[in-house]
Design a protein around this motif. Structure first.
Motif, PDB file in Angstrom:
ATOM      1  N   GLN A  76       0.845  -1.191   0.000  1.00 24.34           N
ATOM      2  CA  GLN A  76       0.000   0.000   0.000  1.00 24.34           C
ATOM      3  C   GLN A  76       0.882   1.242   0.000  1.00 24.34           C
ATOM      4  O   GLN A  76       1.832   1.341   0.775  1.00 24.34           O
ATOM      5  N   HIS A 117       1.161   5.600  -0.013  1.00 22.78           N
ATOM      6  CA  HIS A 117       0.509   6.751   0.623  1.00 22.78           C
ATOM      7  C   HIS A 117       0.735   7.940  -0.298  1.00 22.78           C
ATOM      8  O   HIS A 117       1.823   8.512  -0.306  1.00 22.78           O
ATOM      9  N   LYS A 118      -0.289   8.290  -1.075  1.00 26.53           N
ATOM     10  CA  LYS A 118      -0.057   9.243  -2.174  1.00 26.53           C
ATOM     11  C   LYS A 118      -0.097  10.707  -1.740  1.00 26.53           C
ATOM     12  O   LYS A 118       0.560  11.543  -2.331  1.00 26.53           O
ATOM     13  N   ARG A 119      -0.895  11.016  -0.690  1.00 24.78           N
ATOM     14  CA  ARG A 119      -1.007  12.427  -0.287  1.00 24.78           C
ATOM     15  C   ARG A 119       0.215  12.836   0.516  1.00 24.78           C
ATOM     16  O   ARG A 119       0.783  12.030   1.251  1.00 24.78           O
ATOM     17  N   GLU A 155      -0.074  13.864   6.607  1.00 26.66           N
ATOM     18  CA  GLU A 155      -0.614  12.814   7.468  1.00 26.66           C
ATOM     19  C   GLU A 155      -2.137  12.824   7.428  1.00 26.66           C
ATOM     20  O   GLU A 155      -2.742  13.870   7.233  1.00 26.66           O
ATOM     21  N   ASP A 203      -3.754  11.418   5.123  1.00 25.69           N
ATOM     22  CA  ASP A 203      -4.078  11.493   3.687  1.00 25.69           C
ATOM     23  C   ASP A 203      -4.637  12.856   3.312  1.00 25.69           C
ATOM     24  O   ASP A 203      -5.638  12.969   2.605  1.00 25.69           O
ATOM     25  N   ASN A 263      -1.529  15.386  -3.989  1.00 24.39           N
ATOM     26  CA  ASN A 263      -0.961  14.091  -4.368  1.00 24.39           C
ATOM     27  C   ASN A 263       0.533  14.220  -4.636  1.00 24.39           C
ATOM     28  O   ASN A 263       1.012  15.265  -5.078  1.00 24.39           O
ATOM     29  N   ARG A 268       5.970  11.697   6.395  1.00 19.38           N
ATOM     30  CA  ARG A 268       4.748  11.341   7.120  1.00 19.38           C
ATOM     31  C   ARG A 268       5.084  10.410   8.273  1.00 19.38           C
ATOM     32  O   ARG A 268       5.877   9.486   8.116  1.00 19.38           O
ATOM     33  N   ARG A 316      -2.936   2.500   8.832  1.00 23.06           N
ATOM     34  CA  ARG A 316      -4.178   1.750   8.631  1.00 23.06           C
ATOM     35  C   ARG A 316      -3.997   0.282   9.037  1.00 23.06           C
ATOM     36  O   ARG A 316      -4.908  -0.366   9.517  1.00 23.06           O
TER      37      ARG A 316
END
Ligand code: AMP
Ligand code: GLY
Length: 417
Positions: A205, A207-209, A212, A214, A218, A405, A411
């Motif tokens: 997975q 984390h594109k954003r 923190e 999200d 992007n 981040r 998650r």
């Protein structure tokens, strides 16, 4: 085996490092600024076009060329190098269009029954408003062509959607894709393929954003981890049937020479998994934790795929988590040229590997050279251990304006929050 890894990012550093550990590898040439600090890795000179690359490979008796980034794949480097008799890991230009044109990818998915969101194609800015209004809610807007991670907007209003589409045409895009907005967690599914069969890598997975929780714009990816809870072997077998078997049928029907990685960005929606995008290469930063987590040798799968005779072998893996350290300004224009300190201290921490993405060397010092500077990766039997190691190493490294981040893997690590 003598191997060239093309591309100079964190992904390529991770690939070169992993291949160099294989008993099959005699030497690996790579462009990472730490090439000469990695056992078994040599410095690859700048190769600006396929002819220069072919010349180098002939001179050095290279057995395998692995193409890391999408741009040379879309530009047909794999075709040209193969035509010159080299063994290449990377799809031909027609296969790479699955990443190079989002419209081509959506049409491929529709033709071959791969689950994906509803979409419409606009060829002109004046079409967007009427087409966007036909979607339930506000559609997602995507550049058709490559845009280095900046070609997608998830707007809140129709006006924003129309504006983003207008900007895409102004920027020279010949088409814009409108897509129904979906919701759900995202999983990166990477498979090694020879165009006839696949070996799936463990789910990861990204984390594109940038921020923190999200939040914020992007990016190319601020961190990644593997495995993803809930995406177990049975689930993966289901995804093979749902996504990769129809992909292979499509490759056969359309006659692509697809020897490389097929990466499906999948969203797990209430209606089932949907493919958001295909990439024609390893993910960045997903490759950094994947290469650390994989226990066994990846080279037999890559080599056999490149020769069109994939030897399917299951890949055992631990957990790994990569935190990207980014430069001030990223994902906008990054500040570069700052000195990075603490790399030697970070190396002292067990079960950590620091991959260089946007650095350059000046004497004994490393300076920042790009937006995503380092990929600090921890590995362990569990994600908790991997995160502990990775973040301990992050704490040792510093450069002015550095940001990262602190919630990579949250998650999975704190599922109820
Ligand atoms: P893409 O490059 O197509 O994967 O899009 C980049 C990011 O935009 C994805 O990782 C998602 O977070 C988001 N995105 C793309 N397509 C959709 C969609 N149809 N619905 C909601 N979010 C999307
Ligand atoms: N991590 C997203 C990508 O490689 O495209």
């Amino acid at each position: 085996m003598r191997i060239v890894v093309l591309g100079a990012g964190g992904r390529e550093h991770a690939l070169a490092w992993k291949f160099a550990q294989s008993p099959l590898a005699e030497a690996v040439w790579a462009s990472t600024p730490v090439a000469d600090a990695e056992p078994g890795v040599r410095v690859l000179p700048a190769l600006d076009d396929p002819a220069a690359c072919a010349g180098f490979c002939r001179d050095q008796s290279i057995d395998l060329v692995v193409i890391g980034p999408e741009a040379p794949l879309v530009a047909g480097w794999a075709d040209e190098l193969r035509a010159g008799g080299l063994t290449v890991f990377g799809p031909d230009a027609r296969g790479a269009r699955l990443e190079g044109s989002k419209v081509a990818a959506k049409e491929f998915m529709r033709r071959h029954g791969i689950p994906t969101a509803d979409f419409a194609v606009c060829r002109d800015a004046s079409e967007t408003k009427a087409r966007a209004a036909r979607f339930p809610g506000v559609p997602v807007v995507k550049y058709d062509g490559l845009a280095a991670g900046k070609g997608v907007a998830v707007p809140d209003t129709l006006d924003e959607a129309v504006d983003f589409a207008a900007g895409a045409f102004t920027a020279g895009q010949s088409a814009v894709l409108l897509e129904e907005r979906l919701t759900g967690p995202e999983v990166s599914l990477l498979a090694i393929t020879d165009g006839r069969g696949v070996v799936l890598l463990p789910p990861s997975q990204d984390h594109k954003r940038v921020g923190e929780g999200d939040l914020g714009p992007n990016t190319g990816g601020m961190g990644a981890y593997t495995p993803v809870p809930g995406c177990d072997a049975a689930w993966l077998a289901g995804m093979e049937k749902l996504v990769f078997e129809p992909f292979l049928a499509g490759v056969a029907a359309e006659g692509f020479d697809y020897r490389g990685v097929i990466y499906a960005g999948v969203m797990l929606t209430a209606q089932g998994p949907m493919v958001l995008e295909f990439n024609c290469r390893f993910g960045d930063p997903e490759t950094q934790p994947l290469m650390c987590a994989l226990d066994g040798d990846l080279l037999p799968s890559v080599w056999s795929a490149a020769r069109g005779q994939l030897a399917a072998r299951p890949l055992e893996a631990q957990a790994a988590l990569c935190v990207v350290l980014a430069a001030a300004g990223y994902p906008g224009t990054p500040v570069t040229g700052d000195e990075i300190t603490g790399l030697a201290d970070a190396r002292q921490i067990p079960n950590v590997k620091v991959f260089h993405a946007g650095t350059r060397r000046e004497g004994d010092r490393y300076l920042t050279r790009g937006g995503r500077v380092l990929g600090v990766t921890g590995v362990g039997e569990t994600l908790v251990e991997a995160a502990k190691a990775g973040y301990a190493a992050v704490g040792k490294i510093h450069f002015p304006g550095m940001h990262h981040r602190r919630d990579i893997g949250a998650r999975a690590l704190h599922p109820r929050e």
